[in-house]
Write an enzyme that holds these catalytic residues in place. Structure first.
Site, mmCIF file in Angstrom:
data_model
loop_
_atom_site.group_PDB
_atom_site.id
_atom_site.type_symbol
_atom_site.label_atom_id
_atom_site.label_comp_id
_atom_site.label_asym_id
_atom_site.label_seq_id
_atom_site.Cartn_x
_atom_site.Cartn_y
_atom_site.Cartn_z
ATOM 1 N N LYS A 106 -25.192 -3.466 33.727
ATOM 2 C CA LYS A 106 -24.110 -4.435 33.911
ATOM 3 C C LYS A 106 -24.022 -4.781 35.390
ATOM 4 C CE LYS A 106 -19.255 -5.323 33.862
ATOM 5 N NZ LYS A 106 -17.978 -4.698 34.222
ATOM 6 N N GLY A 167 -8.230 -5.241 36.145
ATOM 7 C CA GLY A 167 -7.099 -4.323 36.204
ATOM 8 C C GLY A 167 -5.733 -4.970 36.212
ATOM 9 N N GLY A 194 -9.123 -8.004 32.705
ATOM 10 C CA GLY A 194 -7.867 -8.713 32.533
ATOM 11 C C GLY A 194 -7.092 -8.413 31.270
ATOM 12 N N THR A 216 -9.143 -0.282 32.242
ATOM 13 C CA THR A 216 -7.775 -0.028 32.688
ATOM 14 C C THR A 216 -6.760 -0.143 31.561
ATOM 15 O OG1 THR A 216 -8.367 -0.907 34.861
ATOM 16 C CG2 THR A 216 -6.022 -0.683 34.381
#
Length: 264
Positions: A106, A167, A194, A216
């Site tokens: 990634k 986050g 997000g 997160t």
């Protein structure tokens, strides 16, 4: 009743996955919580920040591989914390060495520490180098449809536009850009960054995204294990809703019971 079949699997770099929820491994209180949350999410692909998480770099410290073994999970090393193409490429090569030739990676190249938005110029540069070097690149990017298509054309195996800043938990801020990316893509589109709660994940899937990656939203929840379970269900529900097809939006009411044939 129509339900998603095995043929509806998520296909990335020639490999099929049952789960469309990808999870991160950072911000958990310990490795055991990481393991439990990953299991509750039923994730098959898990991201690993090579610059922050031990996967063998330090033989004297606990390793993530002890709780998330590569024979059970597809590890997705990422370049979190990189601010240049050179650093990102170097990090990917280190990951490939640590993971015995593992090419799936990634890519994320950040622009600044305040927004953590991607540096699109450096991202394009790194993507070109990594694809040429034999990596199978899943790339974090902005929600710019033109850039997303360019990354696909370079040879990235998945494009991962942000829904909102990393986050932030703001949810999808520009679903029309996201729709444009989805409708023109020939590779999987996976929302990355997000997401704040289960409804955000469901909306992403209802729009037609192929998957959602999050960290997160799970690790920062009051109960990470329970939130991981909620996210799994949201992804599944959103995918089924997309396949089923929502009704058109209308300005006025439409009776659910027809007038024709009314008794009396």
């Amino acid at each position: 009743m129509t339900t998603p079949s095995p043929s509806d699997a998520l296909l990335i770099a020639g490999k099929r996955y049952r789960s469309r929820l990808l999870t991160g491994t950072g911000k958990f209180k310990d490795l055991d919580e990481t393991r439990l949350a990953t299991e509750a999410a039923a994730a098959e692909i898990v991201t690993v920040a090579i610059r922050r998480v031990n996967i063998g770099q330090d033989p004297n410290a606990p390793s993530l591989l002890d709780v998330l073994p590569p024979d059970r999970y597809t590890l997705l090393p990422n370049t979190a914390g990189c601010y240049s193409a050179e650093d990102a490429v170097r990090t990917c090569r280190l990951a490939r060495e640590l993971l015995d030739g593992h090419n799936l990676t990634k890519l994320e190249v950040l622009g600044d520490e305040r927004t953590l938005y991607p540096d699109v110029v450096q991202t394009l540069k790194a993507a070109e180098q990594l694809v040429a070097d034999g990596f199978e690149v899943m790339v974090y990017t902005s929600d710019d449809p033109i850039l997303a298509k360019r990354l696909e054309e370079i040879g990235c195996v998945a494009v991962m536009p942000l829904a909102a800043p990393i986050g932030s938990g703001l949810g999808i801020q520009n679903k029309y850009n996201l729709l444009e990316i989805i409708e023109n893509a020939k590779v999987p589109i996976i929302v990355d960054a997000g997401v704040g709660t289960a409804s955000d994940a469901a909306i992403a899937m209802e729009l037609g995204c192929d998957g959602v990656l999050m960290n997160t939203a799970i690790a920062g929840a009051r109960d990470p294990i329970l939130m991981a379970s909620a996210m799994r269900k949201a992804i599944e529900a959103g995918r089924e809703a997309f396949l089923a097809g929502r009704i058109p939006r209308k300005r006025y009411a439409s009776a659910s019971s027809p007038v024709d044939g009314v008794i009396g």
